[in-house]
Design an enzyme around this catalytic site. Structure first.
Site, PDB file in Angstrom:
ATOM      1  N   LYS A  22      21.903  17.886 -13.735  1.00 12.36           N
ATOM      2  CA  LYS A  22      22.591  18.035 -12.452  1.00 12.36           C
ATOM      3  C   LYS A  22      23.290  19.398 -12.337  1.00 12.36           C
ATOM      4  O   LYS A  22      23.490  19.902 -11.236  1.00 12.36           O
ATOM      5  CB  LYS A  22      23.622  16.926 -12.252  1.00 12.36           C
ATOM      6  CG  LYS A  22      23.087  15.498 -12.347  1.00 12.36           C
ATOM      7  CD  LYS A  22      22.132  15.159 -11.223  1.00 12.36           C
ATOM      8  CE  LYS A  22      21.936  13.660 -11.012  1.00 12.36           C
ATOM      9  NZ  LYS A  22      21.386  12.906 -12.149  1.00 12.36           N
TER      10      LYS A  22
HETATM   11  C1  LIG Z   1      20.522  11.784 -12.124  1.00 20.36           C
HETATM   12  C2  LIG Z   1      19.806  11.532 -13.383  1.00 20.36           C
HETATM   13  C3  LIG Z   1      18.487  11.052 -13.389  1.00 20.36           C
HETATM   14  C4  LIG Z   1      17.759  10.674 -12.122  1.00 20.36           C
HETATM   15  O1  LIG Z   1      17.550  11.781 -11.286  1.00 20.36           O
HETATM   16  P1  LIG Z   1      17.197  11.546  -9.726  1.00 20.36           P
HETATM   17  O2  LIG Z   1      17.167  12.905  -9.150  1.00 20.36           O
HETATM   18  O3  LIG Z   1      18.316  10.707  -9.188  1.00 20.36           O
HETATM   19  O4  LIG Z   1      15.911  10.837  -9.688  1.00 20.36           O
HETATM   20  C5  LIG Z   1      17.847  10.925 -14.604  1.00 20.36           C
HETATM   21  N1  LIG Z   1      18.470  11.217 -15.760  1.00 20.36           N
HETATM   22  C6  LIG Z   1      19.743  11.669 -15.801  1.00 20.36           C
HETATM   23  C7  LIG Z   1      20.367  11.963 -17.116  1.00 20.36           C
HETATM   24  C8  LIG Z   1      20.448  11.844 -14.613  1.00 20.36           C
HETATM   25  O5  LIG Z   1      21.703  12.303 -14.653  1.00 20.36           O
END
Ligand SMILES: *Cc1c(COP(=O)(O)O)cnc(C)c1O
Length: 469
Positions: A110
């Protein structure tokens, strides 16, 4: 570059508006009116990751910011990464690679989008002399990345909603230990879907939205998707010309994998996009049956994927239906009214042509994590383990290199890692710091009205043009 809404009732908007609004005023998601053509990185890129980022992202911004200013901005955004390669690609088996996306300040992918988003937003607000209130729902990692990216930033108040008791201790502490006054962490008594619904409700309340110049930083914000397309390009470039990789992506809100689809639409040679889900398998069921139908959310070892309403899937429906906004609008109305919708064969076909979905149970993910550890000494986090198990299943039928997006550092989920491998993952320095800080957060009922009053009480009237510049 102009943007249109998946529901077809909002006026086309430029990048700055899309950046600050998050959600289109008709409740839809913004999509670029046309896809830029970008089959690969030019030979001089990749140098530093930021060069690739500026190159891939610039066409989406229509010159505001222009390429050079963008390059400076993303260079600053990625300066805090603890790995010189930013998004290294590691070979872990035959034709199998990990794309390591956890070297940023909060140890999950993120950070890639959020560090850029906060800088783009601060720049936009400065130029117009306005302020904004940011509202986000998080299944854990988005909130941590947002707090890190936005804390102490001027003219921005940040409210982060997370599902009470449904995220890991490390994830919670990353959101609740920031001492800055502009950060407000709220534990909602409900699931992530409940928290996300509150955000959507408040964004859809025109009076409230205008009063607070509200912005959304969830992956419904197009700027986040754009930032995430970059590492699909750098990974493909590392595999060399002619590679047509499969990408296996641990998926919740469908943002990260949709970034891969965006790269594909721009011409990046890609074989299959593999949706890896945990027991919250709405996407796997949808691809199999053509019926999109959320069920109750089940807590798993991969909490950031404990999601049943996969918001960015709306973007794929829009593309796969040939941008049929009345189909998308109808499907979303059916979802609200009847708790589900059906995808006609003409739309399901193109989706199945590109995507495969695999549901991976907690046991299967744990076994994949442990097997990798025994074979290579590498420990992956429980989300990556879901992607790994899905990739291995896909490799039984698809040839070519397969890249697993490694979405978080294992130290964010020490309990699940220990259960699967018997080992405690080492804690990076940045995580260690937040584990020691004092926590500060509010527990609130699952109610949009309650959250709205809470925000009203804490934010003075936001001046300026706010979210709609
Ligand atoms: C947010 C997240 C996901 C999923 O990503 P999306 O964009 O919501 O599909 C997978 N793994 C981790 C560690 C995350 O923080």
């Amino acid at each position: 570059m102009m943007y249109v809404s998946t529901r077809g009732k909002a006026a086309p908007a430029g990048f700055q508006e899309v950046l600050l609004a998050g959600l289109a005023p008709d409740g839809g998601l913004y999509m670029p009116q046309t896809w830029p053509e970008l089959p690969s990185l030019p030979a001089q890129v990749p140098g530093p990751y930021a060069a690739a980022a500026a190159f891939v992202m610039a066409p989406f911004m229509g010159g505001n910011p222009g390429h050079d200013e963008l390059f400076a901005l993303v260079s600053d955004a990625y300066a805090g990464w603890s790995h010189p390669d930013t998004a290294p690609l590691t070979e872990i088996g035959r034709d199998l690679f990990l794309l390591e996306l956890f070297h940023g300040p909060t140890a999950a992918f993120k950070d890639f989008a959020m560090q850029v988003l906060s800088r783009l937003m601060e720049r936009a607000l400065k130029r117009t002399g306005s302020r904004t209130t940011i509202l986000g729902a998080t299944s854990g990692d988005t909130g941590a990345a947002a707090v890190e990216a936005f804390r102490g930033r001027q003219d921005i108040e940040l409210f982060i909603l997370f599902p009470h008791g449904r995220i890991s201790d490390v994830q919670r502490k990353q959101m609740t230990t920031a001492p800055e006054d502009n950060v407000h962490a709220i534990a909602v008594e409900g699931t992530f879907d409940d928290a996300q619904n509150i955000v959507k409700t408040l964004l859809g309340d025109e009076d409230f939205r205008t009063r607070h110049a509200l912005s959304a930083i969830n992956s419904i914000n197009w700027a986040r998707i754009v930032a995430q397309t970059v590492y699909y390009y750098t990974a493909a470039a590392k595999l060399g010309p002619g590679a047509r990789p499969n990408f296996a992506v641990p998926t919740g809100n469908f943002g990260d994998i949709f970034a891969g689809f965006a790269a594909l639409k721009m011409g990046l040679p890609t074989n299959r996009l593999v949706i890896a889900t945990n027991e919250n398998d709405i996407l796997a069921r949808t691809l199999e049956t053509g019926r999109y139908e959320p069920r109750d959310v089940m807590p798993t070892d991969s909490p950031s994927m404990d999601i049943q309403i996969s918001s960015n899937f709306e973007r794929l429906l829009f593309e796969a239906s040939g941008r049929d906004t009345s189909f998308v609008t109808g499907a979303m109305a059916d979802l609200r009214r009847d708790g589900g919708f059906s995808i006609p064969p003409a739309t399901l076909g193109p989706i199945r042509e590109r995507f495969t979905a695999h549901r991976v149970t907690r046991e299967e993910a744990g076994a994949a994590m442990n097997r990798l550890f025994q074979d290579t000494g590498i420990i992956v986090d429980p989300h990556t383990a879901v992607g790994l198990a899905a990739a291995q299943r896909e490799q039984a039928r698809e040839k070519g290199p397969t890249v697993v997006l490694s979405t978080a550092h294992p130290a964010k989920f020490p309990d699940a890692v220990k259960r699967a491998t018997g080992r405690e993952p080492e804690v990076p320095a940045a995580l260690q710091r937040c584990l020691e800080g004092r926590e500060r957060f509010e527990i609130m009922p699952n109610s949009a009205t309650a959250i709205a009053s809470y925000i009203d009480a804490r934010v003075p009237r936001s001046g300026g043009a706010g979210g709609f510049i």
